[in-house]
Design an enzyme around this catalytic site. Structure first.
Site, PDB file in Angstrom:
ATOM      1  N   THR B 186       5.626  26.599  -5.431  1.00 13.63           N
ATOM      2  CA  THR B 186       6.099  25.358  -6.044  1.00 13.63           C
ATOM      3  C   THR B 186       5.732  25.427  -7.508  1.00 13.63           C
ATOM      4  O   THR B 186       4.687  25.963  -7.877  1.00 13.63           O
ATOM      5  CB  THR B 186       5.410  24.127  -5.428  1.00 13.63           C
ATOM      6  OG1 THR B 186       4.016  24.203  -5.703  1.00 13.63           O
ATOM      7  CG2 THR B 186       5.618  24.084  -3.930  1.00 13.63           C
ATOM      8  N   GLU B 330       7.525  22.713   0.384  1.00  8.35           N
ATOM      9  CA  GLU B 330       6.621  22.681   1.538  1.00  8.35           C
ATOM     10  C   GLU B 330       7.346  22.327   2.839  1.00  8.35           C
ATOM     11  O   GLU B 330       6.764  22.430   3.921  1.00  8.35           O
ATOM     12  CB  GLU B 330       5.509  21.642   1.305  1.00  8.35           C
ATOM     13  CG  GLU B 330       4.492  22.023   0.247  1.00  8.35           C
ATOM     14  CD  GLU B 330       4.918  21.611  -1.148  1.00  8.35           C
ATOM     15  OE1 GLU B 330       6.124  21.321  -1.357  1.00  8.35           O
ATOM     16  OE2 GLU B 330       4.040  21.568  -2.034  1.00  8.35           O
ATOM     17  N   LYS B 440       3.451   0.704 -13.537  1.00  6.96           N
ATOM     18  CA  LYS B 440       2.704  -0.440 -13.022  1.00  6.96           C
ATOM     19  C   LYS B 440       2.521  -1.465 -14.130  1.00  6.96           C
ATOM     20  O   LYS B 440       1.712  -1.299 -15.041  1.00  6.96           O
ATOM     21  CB  LYS B 440       1.339  -0.006 -12.464  1.00  6.96           C
ATOM     22  CG  LYS B 440       0.702  -1.116 -11.621  1.00  6.96           C
ATOM     23  CD  LYS B 440      -0.434  -0.589 -10.752  1.00  6.96           C
ATOM     24  CE  LYS B 440      -0.833  -1.646  -9.715  1.00  6.96           C
ATOM     25  NZ  LYS B 440      -1.905  -1.157  -8.831  1.00  6.96           N
ATOM     26  N   TRP B 445       4.585  -2.956  -9.210  1.00 13.21           N
ATOM     27  CA  TRP B 445       5.185  -1.638  -9.365  1.00 13.21           C
ATOM     28  C   TRP B 445       6.664  -1.751  -9.741  1.00 13.21           C
ATOM     29  O   TRP B 445       7.409  -2.505  -9.142  1.00 13.21           O
ATOM     30  CB  TRP B 445       5.091  -0.857  -8.049  1.00 13.21           C
ATOM     31  CG  TRP B 445       3.697  -0.448  -7.679  1.00 13.21           C
ATOM     32  CD1 TRP B 445       2.913  -1.005  -6.714  1.00 13.21           C
ATOM     33  CD2 TRP B 445       2.926   0.599  -8.266  1.00 13.21           C
ATOM     34  NE1 TRP B 445       1.690  -0.368  -6.656  1.00 13.21           N
ATOM     35  CE2 TRP B 445       1.676   0.633  -7.602  1.00 13.21           C
ATOM     36  CE3 TRP B 445       3.167   1.518  -9.296  1.00 13.21           C
ATOM     37  CZ2 TRP B 445       0.670   1.538  -7.933  1.00 13.21           C
ATOM     38  CZ3 TRP B 445       2.167   2.432  -9.615  1.00 13.21           C
ATOM     39  CH2 TRP B 445       0.923   2.428  -8.943  1.00 13.21           C
TER      40      TRP B 445
END
Lengths: 541, 541
Positions: B186, B330, B440, B445
């Site tokens: 990755t 993954e 935030k 959020w």
């Protein structure tokens, strides 16, 4: 060097969890034995399967114990599929169409601890009562209101009562994926029935395989109705594959006549169905007689025995695409499916149909070998034929509690299918015949299937079978046994005229026998064994 | 009790054997680095993969050794996929778009024994020559006529010369299905790149899964062109899945601009393609500028990052169906795909589109949990959000040679994806944001993705990104960074007017920064890290 991927086993309980979690409101509709349609959801099915798992453990069953079923395609049977296998037991589906003696043999050979049955099969169970007295439980798949009073079966349990008091909390165990999950006996054309013991791994892989676009092409947009019975090779895997993809599932119950099927398909919007040719003949004939069509059905899978080209055309004329598939109890079952390739799309319709009428090409995972009598590979030229061997993750390597198997002995690591086939360069297999159904005339092989297809194309013929009759000069000669359409006329002269323009002269049947009905085996296939006896008796008479 | 099914492992060599045996004349077309199209068949590909396996064993490689690749999507890279993995070695695909230091780190960390590279990447390899001198071999993926003379790489081998003299007879070994077959690092937004070590089992199961109708829907009638690079999570598994179903495979090589892709799709009759939004933006813009359409393309899979609804509409207007999918290195990668269910078919087009724009619902095999900050399950109501955890047979349980992994530590048995998501009762997941990209503001959020989609719907905006800027009063406030369309005009007032009717007032970005180009990571995703630095510098200026 081992990889570092998660060790997550392939388990049937994963299918149930997936269906309940991602398709919780997906519908399951069942035509019931008691009458009427039953409707519920994958969420409710999963909940009741967990209750069943708790009930089974209360009955004292231990890992690997077998739970027998004598049941139609319905929701309680589906709960047995998942509830039994999910908790480490083995769901043993029994074909109720077998002879009583065979059923008794199978229950005993399997060592079933519990037997669950639909009310339809109460008489069978009552007759076998003496042989079933050592079982831990006999369960009628019904509710308290429909429970029969049976003196022959004093401890008979009621399925709904059994699970009613149980908690719907049950943690499906983290089983070995090679653990046994299902058991199904082949009807066995020779000798006693033999059991195939499926694993969670083989069942999950097979379920993924049959959902692929080039096999049954199953998606969450589908409404799937398996006509092939759940006691017949797990209804070709559909009870696992349909919840896996989240399609609506329609289970037809006991009534498989044309009128019942057509009504169910129409009311539930069935888009895909699967079954043997005999059932489709009934449905198509009923529809023609009532001049009606399908409003939702798009695709039908046909297997079990070869469908004649005329059946493909009849479905096609009703806007339905036919997918021919091949399999056996020993192969879970699907090993071949006749999906076209991009290069075939431009072929003339007749050539496309000819390919689609073959048994199909190997689905990924299944490997095939075609060998001659000396075990040498036969070229894949679509012409030369040989015996078909198969190997793959969803093929049995032997039978349950039967160490010896002739079908596994000849070619170690392979299973001999007893089919004589050709394979073309694209992998399309055509079954020339079952080894024992071929007619050997003057040292040359004649395919009974090819001659049956020719007969079926005649307008007077409803159903046809070719069997070998012993012949002093030629060894064997083919005889046509036919059922005629109502009020139709078909003479030996008609037969000869029909065949002579369609096959070699030496392949034309020697004789014609008209019957009212052809004998079928318990799995709906033509019983050539019975027919051969009939022909011999006919010749002797 | 164990079942009695055959013990046949799931191996990548089975895919190769299936493709060669059942689709031997199936076409593989590659746009080459050297120029022009290369054409051959699955049969030839399999034959050359066997030659390669013989060549690799002659180089002295042992089971589990890694063979690195720096290569585009092309036939020689495909031979490496199968030839390397098939004989028990590990095919390690390296992203050539990474920084040189990262590539050198990855080659060293993986312990590659051999490095194979397309001529495009000769400069990279030459620069790293000192670090590569311990390798058993460096191989240029070309023929003798195109071999470079490189003084920095004295022992450089030529791929075609390497395999030319080898026999094409090679018996693929009967490996453990959990053996490592592939390795991909990755890019790692934090810390050093981490390697995911795939197994034969995970790769085969994933390949079956993505061919399903509700994922990429791959059949032998398709012509498939993976635009997603083979160095990027195995091109989403397509190089395994396409030979598995026997579809024609078209590999685009180095040129991924709109003109090149359109020409390739049209000349080869591509029906299905897959890639990241950035590539499609280039293709769609080029097509609009040249007023042309698609003659064969039916479906496109979009993943890597979220596609804006406007991209779905633009494809739809050209007759192409978009399938949104989600995955990570993954997860092999595909874990979610946004296929509708039968109950959605009757929804108004806008509601269907809203579902299709979500990241999708779990593919069978993958299990998801959405948890809040205290690790409690978040209800699947499509509203409340939490961190997404995943588990399944094609999910990594850790990284190669890196025992510690924070993403695997918090929830044993699960992998934490770092995505903040909602899940609705049908299982459809909507990514609210990456954990670190959320803004935030005043304790609430704000999703950067939602604000980016609003910006992308404005006719003046070509590409948009929302990043958080530190704010004394609110903690963080969103800032819009945008690339405008040629000759377009877009002021802070336009921005406020556009947002005020489309989102809550407190979510409207505080500021607008117009740039010529947005920074992307080596895998084509927006680099929010670079953008945050840009915004901080801008604020400081």
């Amino acid at each position: 060097m081992l990889a570092t991927m998660m060790n997550v086993p392939l388990l049937l309980s994963s299918i149930l969890r997936h269906a309940a979690g991602c398709h919780g409101d997906g519908e399951i509709v069942s035509a019931t034995v008691e009458g009427g349609l039953h409707r519920y959801t994958y969420g409710e099915m999963a909940s009741r399967s967990r209750k069943l798992a708790n009930a089974l453990s209360r009955l004292g069953l231990k890992s690997g114990d077998r739970v027998g079923t004598l049941a139609w395609n319905g929701y309680r049977h589906l709960e047995l599929y998942f509830g039994v296998a999910g908790c480490g037991l083995v769901c043993h589906t029994i074909n109720p169409r077998l002879f009583r003696e065979q059923i008794a043999y199978i229950v005993k050979h399997a060592g079933d601890s519990v037997l669950c049955f639909d009310l339809t099969f109460l008489p069978i169970v009552q007759e076998m009562a003496a042989q079933l007295k050592d079982l831990k439980a006999l369960v009628a798949l019904t509710d308290a209101a429909h429970m029969p009073r049976s003196e022959a079966l004093p401890g008979l349990l009621c399925y709904e009562t059994l699970i009613a008091g149980e908690s719907d909390t049950f943690d499906w165990p983290h089983l070995d994926e090679n653990a046994a999950s299902g058991l199904c006996y082949t009807s066995g054309t020779t000798g006693e029935p033999k059991g195939v013991l499926y694993s969670h791994r083989s069942s999950v892989l097979h379920a993924m395989s049959i959902a692929l676009p080039d096999v049954f092409d199953l998606s969450a947009e589908d409404v799937v109705c398996p006509i092939v019975p759940m006691f017949h090779v797990n209804a070709w895997g559909l009870p696992f594959s349909v919840p896996m993809v989240g399609a609506k599932l329609v289970l037809p119950g006991p009534h498989l006549d044309g009128a019942s099927l057509h009504a169910l398909f129409e009311s539930e919007g069935v888009t895909f169905t699967a079954g043997v040719p005999t059932v489709w003949l009934g449905l198509l004939d009923w529809m023609d007689a009532h001049a009606c069509g399908f409003s939702a059905l798009k695709r039908v899978a046909i297997g079990g025995s070869a469908a004649a080209p005329v059946m493909f055309r009849r479905f096609h004329d009703k806007g339905v695409q036919v997918r021919h598939a091949w399999g056996m109890t020993e192969t879970s079952p699907v090993g071949l499916a006749a999906a076209l390739k991009s290069k075939h799309l431009a072929l003339p319709p007749e050539e496309r149909l000819a390919l689609q009428c073959k048994q199909g090409r190997p689905v990924f995972g299944m490997e095939f070998r075609i060998v001659d009598q000396d075990g040498r590979e036969v070229p894949h030229d679509g012409k030369r034929f040989g015996a078909m061997l198969v190997r793959g993750p969803w093929v049995a390597q032997g039978y349950f509690n039967a160490p010896q198997s002739a079908a596994h002995a000849d070619y170690p690591g392979w299973f001999s299918t007893d089919d004589v086939v050709t394979m073309d360069p694209d992998g399309f297999v055509r079954i020339v015949d079952r080894t024992k159904d071929m007619v050997k005339s003057g040292g040359e092989w004649i395919s009974s299937i090819e001659l049956e297809n020719i007969a079926m194309a005649h307008p007077a013929i409803m159903e046809a079978a070719i069997v070998a009759r012993a012949d002093a000069r030629w060894g064997e000669r083919p005889v046509l046994v036919a059922v005629l359409k109502p009020n139709a006329r078909f003479t030996p002269e008609d037969m000869r005229a029909h065949y002579e323009s369609r096959t070699s002269k030496w392949c034309v049947p020697d004789d014609l026998v008209i019957v009212d009905e052809l004998p079928h085996t318990a799995t709906g296939k033509l019983s050539k064994k019975t027919l051969r006896r009939l022909i011999e008796a006919d010749g002797a008479a």
